[in-house]
Design an enzyme around this catalytic site. Structure first.
Site, short mmCIF file in Angstrom:
data_model
loop_
_atom_site.label_atom_id
_atom_site.label_comp_id
_atom_site.label_asym_id
_atom_site.label_seq_id
_atom_site.Cartn_x
_atom_site.Cartn_y
_atom_site.Cartn_z
N ASP A 247 -7.42 0.07 -3.08
CA ASP A 247 -8.18 0.03 -1.82
C ASP A 247 -9.60 -0.47 -2.05
O ASP A 247 -10.12 -1.26 -1.28
CB ASP A 247 -8.23 1.43 -1.18
CG ASP A 247 -6.98 1.70 -0.36
OD1 ASP A 247 -6.03 0.92 -0.52
OD2 ASP A 247 -6.95 2.67 0.42
N THR B 93 -6.37 1.98 6.82
CA THR B 93 -4.97 2.08 7.28
C THR B 93 -4.75 3.31 8.16
O THR B 93 -3.90 3.30 9.03
CB THR B 93 -4.02 2.15 6.06
OG1 THR B 93 -4.56 3.08 5.13
CG2 THR B 93 -3.91 0.82 5.39
N THR B 94 -5.52 4.37 7.89
CA THR B 94 -5.42 5.57 8.75
C THR B 94 -6.10 5.29 10.08
O THR B 94 -5.58 5.60 11.14
CB THR B 94 -6.07 6.78 8.06
OG1 THR B 94 -5.69 6.79 6.70
CG2 THR B 94 -5.62 8.07 8.71
N ASP C 272 -3.83 8.11 1.74
CA ASP C 272 -3.86 6.70 2.14
C ASP C 272 -2.84 6.53 3.26
O ASP C 272 -1.64 6.74 3.06
CB ASP C 272 -3.50 5.84 0.92
CG ASP C 272 -3.41 4.38 1.27
OD1 ASP C 272 -4.30 3.91 2.00
OD2 ASP C 272 -2.47 3.70 0.84
#
Length: 536
Positions: A404, A102-103, A69
């Site tokens: 998530d 988020t990446t 994550d």
């Protein structure tokens, strides 16, 4: 680059003659910022996508975290350079805005910075680049919105598909068939019909319990505590038709202030003190018993012991079940679920402040015990999920992955549009912005073209992480999109290009739009910095 104006060779005109400006330092700082931010982006790039690698983070106190994550990785990284910290903040803001991607957001920012670096080297002014990025970003959002497919909350399958897409890139991806429907049901059960757009994820409590496997994860209609019942004096461990009180005071004799002390030298006096203590506690317990209360949840106390052995003994005699050390931040969730009020003082203890449940019992689970409260009357709109895992690392990662998935469903509730995954929207954006760039005049066209090229980093990285030939895949993908197949994307499982909507790889529109908006904002900010001033 450096604007070097040759000093006027004719007659000197005072100070105006020295018009040589040294811009070298500013550029060095700008490039240093860009390089350090790109280093952060490259660190998480390998963990993008379903075939991305995981990172093992070893903290200073010896704790080990295994995750892919982006937000978690960056959060734990010790980043010192100020510009690189901006990327860490960037992934945090994407985490709070959308919860997923988020990446992606960090990788896009890294690619944009790389393109900006070449534009700066070609002598384009940072402000011009910044304004063009802003325009390109607004245009990109329009293109994405046009591509999106509307979704209804009644269409449970679509919601489950998008939740499982989010879970596919996680360590616990093999359990996505179990966790995705669980996340969807949890979010749908806490939606308030009066405010259908808003989902507060604090209404979903995730309780972790070591033991079993992730397969044993299940939702609980009611409350779950990872705690034992206080049974020092043989109190009940199972209560039917429970009347539950949440109290914030202590059932123990009052103490003196910390600085003061009382010295008692006489035995009769000591007896009197003990007798008073006993009467004090008995008085409290009689008041509690009078309301018909038979389960007590006691908030953790730092001033003095919440319960003493003596009070536990009397509570057990009164057949009242005691659960002590309830965390302070859980009180709100508990009172909302039980539909009761927290009681701050024994004088305010009344029957109407109690919550009612059919059953409160202690259940054995693995090597420990948990407490379940089920059959709550007039239960608030909350839900609990009990997550199991074979070791602490899997358990923590399962909780992050579930969070998530919950965020993805929350995105769909607040903005009800789905969009294809698998690099399809990025390539489509890149193609349409490339075409738009040709219409623009001057420097803007160049900058928008660079923005379009930067977006190709997502499909490129997806292919690279899956062990495919990135150049061949991205070229074929461009070709498919040019022929009008806007939903063509990289199918990582088959290692080829397919219609990604048919493969059920979908994500909420909000994830893509917020990723591009936030990445662009962050890059514009880094571009405009031309000096770092350290203040002691």
């Amino acid at each position: 680059m450096a604007a070097v104006a040759a000093p006027m060779a004719s007659k000197p005109r005072g100070s105006k003659a020295e018009s040589f400006v040294d811009n070298k330092r500013r550029e060095d700082i700008r490039f240093a910022n860009i390089n350090s931010a790109r280093a952060v982006s490259d660190a998480v790039r390998t963990s993008l996508g379903p075939k991305g690698m995981d990172k093992m983070i070893s903290t200073a106190n010896g704790e080990v975290i295994i995750t892919n994550d982006g937000a978690t990785i960056l959060n734990k990284m010790e980043v010192l350079q100020p510009a690189a910290k901006m990327l860490v903040e960037l992934s945090k803001s994407q985490d709070s805005a959308a919860g997923d991607g988020t990446t992606t957001v960090v990788v896009i920012a890294g690619a944009l910075l790389k393109e900006c670096q070449s534009l700066l080297t070609n002598g384009i002014h940072p402000t011009v680049i910044s304004d063009s990025l802003h325009k390109a970003c607004a245009k990109a959002i329009d293109i994405l919105t046009a591509m999106a497919v509307p979704v209804e909350l009644t269409d449970r399958d679509s919601l489950v598909k998008s939740a499982s897409t989010s879970l596919n890139s996680k360590v616990v991806s093999q359990y996505s068939t179990l966790l995705a429907p669980l996340a969807v049901d949890a979010v749908l059960s806490v939606i308030d019909p009066e405010k259908p757009e808003i989902v507060d994820l604090r209404d979903i409590k995730i309780v972790k319990k070591l033991g079993g496997t992730v397969d044993d994860t299940h939702p609980v209609k009611g409350l779950v505590f990872d705690k034992k019942v206080s049974r020092a004096a043989g109190g009940p461990t199972r209560v039917e038709n429970a009347k539950i009180a949440v109290i914030q005071f202590q059932i123990s004799p009052p103490k003196t202030d910390i600085e003061q002390s009382i010295v008692v030298s006489d035995y009769t006096q000591m007896d009197r003190i003990l007798k008073e203590e006993r009467n004090y506690i008995l008085g409290m317990i009689k008041k509690i018993k009078a309301t018909g209360c038979n389960v007590l949840l006691i908030q953790k106390s730092i001033l003095r012991d919440a319960v003493t052995d003596l009070s536990l003994h009397y509570l057990a005699k009164a057949k009242i079940m005691v659960i002590k050390d309830v965390e302070r931040d859980e009180i709100e969730f508990i009172t909302k679920t039980l539909n009761c009020l927290p009681i701050a003082n024994i004088e305010h203890f009344r029957a109407e402040k109690l919550g009612h449940a059919d059953l409160v019992e202690e259940a054995s689970l693995g090597d420990g015990k948990i407490l379940k409260i089920t059959g709550i009357k007039d239960m608030g709109r909350t839900t609990s999920v009990l997550v199991r895992g074979s070791n602490q690392l899997v358990l923590d990662e399962a909780e992050r992955s579930l969070h998530d998935a919950l965020c993805v469903v929350r995105c769909l509730v607040s903005k009800r549009f789905l969009i294809a995954g698998g690099g399809a929207p990025e390539i489509e954006l890149s193609r349409q912005l490339g075409t738009w760039a040709k219409v623009l005049h001057g420097m803007e066209g160049y900058c928008v073209k660079s923005f379009a090229e930067a977006l190709e980093v997502i499909p490129y990285t997806l292919a690279e992480n899956a062990g495919l030939n990135p150049i061949a895949i991205v070229t074929e993908l461009r070709n498919k999109h040019a022929q009008g197949e806007i939903h063509a994307g990289i199918n990582v499982r088959k290692g080829q290009i397919t219609n990604i909507l048919e493969e059920n790889v979908v994500q909420p529109l909000l994830v893509s739009t917020s990723a591009i908006t936030l990445a662009t904002e962050c890059v514009r900010m880094i571009l405009k910095i031309d000096d770092i001033v350290t203040v002691r």
